[in-house]
Design a protein around this motif. Sequence first.
Motif, short mmCIF file in Angstrom:
data_model
loop_
_atom_site.label_atom_id
_atom_site.label_comp_id
_atom_site.label_asym_id
_atom_site.label_seq_id
_atom_site.Cartn_x
_atom_site.Cartn_y
_atom_site.Cartn_z
N CYS B 313 0.85 -1.15 -0.03
CA CYS B 313 0.04 0.12 0.02
C CYS B 313 0.90 1.30 -0.23
O CYS B 313 1.81 1.43 0.92
CB CYS B 313 -0.76 -0.10 1.28
N LEU B 314 0.51 2.27 -0.85
CA LEU B 314 1.49 3.41 -1.13
C LEU B 314 0.59 4.60 -0.20
O LEU B 314 1.12 5.73 -0.58
CB LEU B 314 1.58 3.85 -2.47
N CYS B 315 -0.09 4.17 0.69
CA CYS B 315 -1.10 5.34 1.34
C CYS B 315 0.05 6.49 2.08
O CYS B 315 -0.31 7.61 1.79
CB CYS B 315 -2.13 4.99 2.29
N ILE B 318 0.92 8.86 -0.63
CA ILE B 318 0.10 9.40 -1.36
C ILE B 318 -0.41 10.46 -0.34
O ILE B 318 -0.51 11.73 -0.88
CB ILE B 318 -1.11 8.62 -1.64
N CYS B 328 -0.11 3.06 -7.57
CA CYS B 328 -0.18 1.86 -6.69
C CYS B 328 -0.57 0.63 -7.60
O CYS B 328 -1.55 0.62 -8.37
CB CYS B 328 -0.96 2.01 -5.57
N LEU B 330 -1.63 -2.01 -6.68
CA LEU B 330 -2.98 -2.52 -6.45
C LEU B 330 -4.24 -1.69 -6.49
O LEU B 330 -5.40 -2.26 -6.26
CB LEU B 330 -2.76 -2.86 -4.34
N PHE B 331 -3.99 -0.39 -6.85
CA PHE B 331 -5.07 0.46 -7.20
C PHE B 331 -6.33 -0.28 -8.15
O PHE B 331 -5.75 -0.77 -9.38
CB PHE B 331 -4.59 1.65 -7.56
N CYS B 335 -7.15 -3.75 -4.43
CA CYS B 335 -7.60 -2.67 -3.76
C CYS B 335 -8.71 -1.94 -4.14
O CYS B 335 -8.71 -1.05 -5.39
CB CYS B 335 -6.54 -1.78 -3.28
N VAL B 341 -7.68 -2.23 0.84
CA VAL B 341 -6.31 -2.78 1.39
C VAL B 341 -5.79 -1.61 2.28
O VAL B 341 -5.51 -2.01 3.49
CB VAL B 341 -5.11 -3.04 0.41
N GLY B 342 -5.85 -0.41 1.91
CA GLY B 342 -5.31 0.88 2.73
C GLY B 342 -6.41 1.78 3.18
O GLY B 342 -7.57 1.68 2.33
N CYS B 344 -6.88 4.93 2.58
CA CYS B 344 -7.19 5.92 1.58
C CYS B 344 -8.14 5.30 0.67
O CYS B 344 -8.75 6.17 0.07
CB CYS B 344 -5.93 6.31 0.60
N MET B 345 -8.42 4.17 0.63
CA MET B 345 -9.40 3.60 -0.25
C MET B 345 -10.75 3.31 0.48
O MET B 345 -11.89 3.32 0.17
CB MET B 345 -8.92 2.01 -0.80
N CYS B 352 -7.42 7.86 -2.49
CA CYS B 352 -7.85 6.61 -3.42
C CYS B 352 -9.14 6.37 -3.76
O CYS B 352 -9.45 6.11 -5.01
CB CYS B 352 -6.95 5.17 -2.95
S1 SF4 Z 1 -5.40 2.36 -0.48
FE1 SF4 Z 1 -5.20 0.74 -2.12
S2 SF4 Z 1 -4.93 1.95 -3.96
FE2 SF4 Z 1 -4.70 3.23 -2.22
S3 SF4 Z 1 -2.20 3.04 -1.92
FE3 SF4 Z 1 -3.24 1.69 -0.34
S4 SF4 Z 1 -3.25 -0.29 -1.56
FE4 SF4 Z 1 -2.82 1.52 -2.98
#
Ligand code: SF4
Lengths: 92, 361
Positions: B313-315, B318, B328, B330-331, B335, B341-342, B344-345, B352
Amino acid sequence: MCLAVPMRVLAVKGNENDISTPRIGIVEAQGIEKEVRLDLVDRWPAIGDYLIIHAGFAIHTLDAEEAEINLRLLREMAAGVAGVTEGDKGSP
Amino acid sequence: MKYVSEFRDKKFIVPLVAELRRIIDRPLRIMEVCGTHTMAIFRHGLRAILPEELELISGPGCPVCVTSAAHIDAFIDIAARDGVRVAIFGDLFRVPGASGSLARAQSMGARVEIVYSPMDALTLAEKYPGEEVVFLSVGFETTIPLVAATILEAERRELDNFTVFSAHKIMPPALAALLDDPELRLDGLLCPGHVSTIIGAAAYAPLAENYGLSCVVAGFEPVDILQAVILLAKQAREKRSVVENGYARAVSWQGNPRARKLMSDVFAPVDCQWRGLGVIPASGMAIRERYGCFDAEKRFAIRLTEAPEPKGCLCGQILKGKKNPADCPLFAGRCTPLAPVGPCMVSSEGTCAAYYRYARV
Ligand code: SF4
């Protein structure tokens, strides 16, 4: 988390300086009525005032004068003559 | 109606965008700090009509997104205990920690209630006198005074089964920490609307002075946001960096002193871990000794344990404005808002989630 729409005050219960009774406002926006706490509003509202609400509490009574200034600035900008606010003094 | 419809008036939009195009004379990187702004910018399609020179990046202004996995795990720990009922704002429900989410805890029997106001948690405590009711509280300066008022009300009602877990955070120290990073290279800050209602536009003066950063407080209507961006572009053009208030109908220079007093009567600054940003000195708000009997961390003897961020996760990047959700891997694949996953989603105001809803190609 922020509810952007201000709500109009229909009724006020309780007294600004008396914390022994609940201080509550009945507010309305877009046909929805709600009860909100007035414990921490910055200016005690009058009926007809507009409030900014966050999670069941009024956090600000809108300032009619500032709203007018705000709008005037917008109109000027939209007319392409922006150049009004004097930044570091706070309110434009 | 004076405060709403006129600020929604579409007739302003085209000329304001034209004015912005006229003023902007170089590429500008502007951070919108507040998650509600991120959503408003997407919802009103502003990104599509803004000039290409303008790069808008989203900041750490979604309280759920910056809540550390350690806090989420502690929330789950409390929720899973016997005789406990927890109350939360809905945004928190599906946020993953290292040990699952409150949603999962609920499916395994924990009593998790979604409330609209901290006062609703108080009502729950009165309704269930045989249980411990814990309000798991995340939020910034807009929320903290409300929770302070709720604690005072709990004291007045002599409730002994109500506590608050304070994972609150305050904005200015986090913004300063972000700006200390030379890679960020910001030209301006779109300051949050309702956080500023409490702390006042004056709170950004040190950022303007110490970092030479233009700061403009903005409201949430499309014209408010356009107006604020114009003010920022104008400052850049004139090589000034000061604080301006584009939302004076709701934000004053000094903010709301009554709310700030309530906040500092009940809470005191402590060092606090932000998801993705690390520990930031004096950026959290803990319940003062005087109100210790309402402090869930004390009542349940909680110790926060460092937890790893979700894998991949790159939250963190971000939230710092360094990466885009599209960066990301996973975006929108592994996710999504339904299976986040994180954080921000999860939150409707997470960056996200906003990109997922409005900007997927
Ligand atoms: S919330 Fe999901 S899409 Fe956003 S950075 Fe984390 S893993 Fe990636």
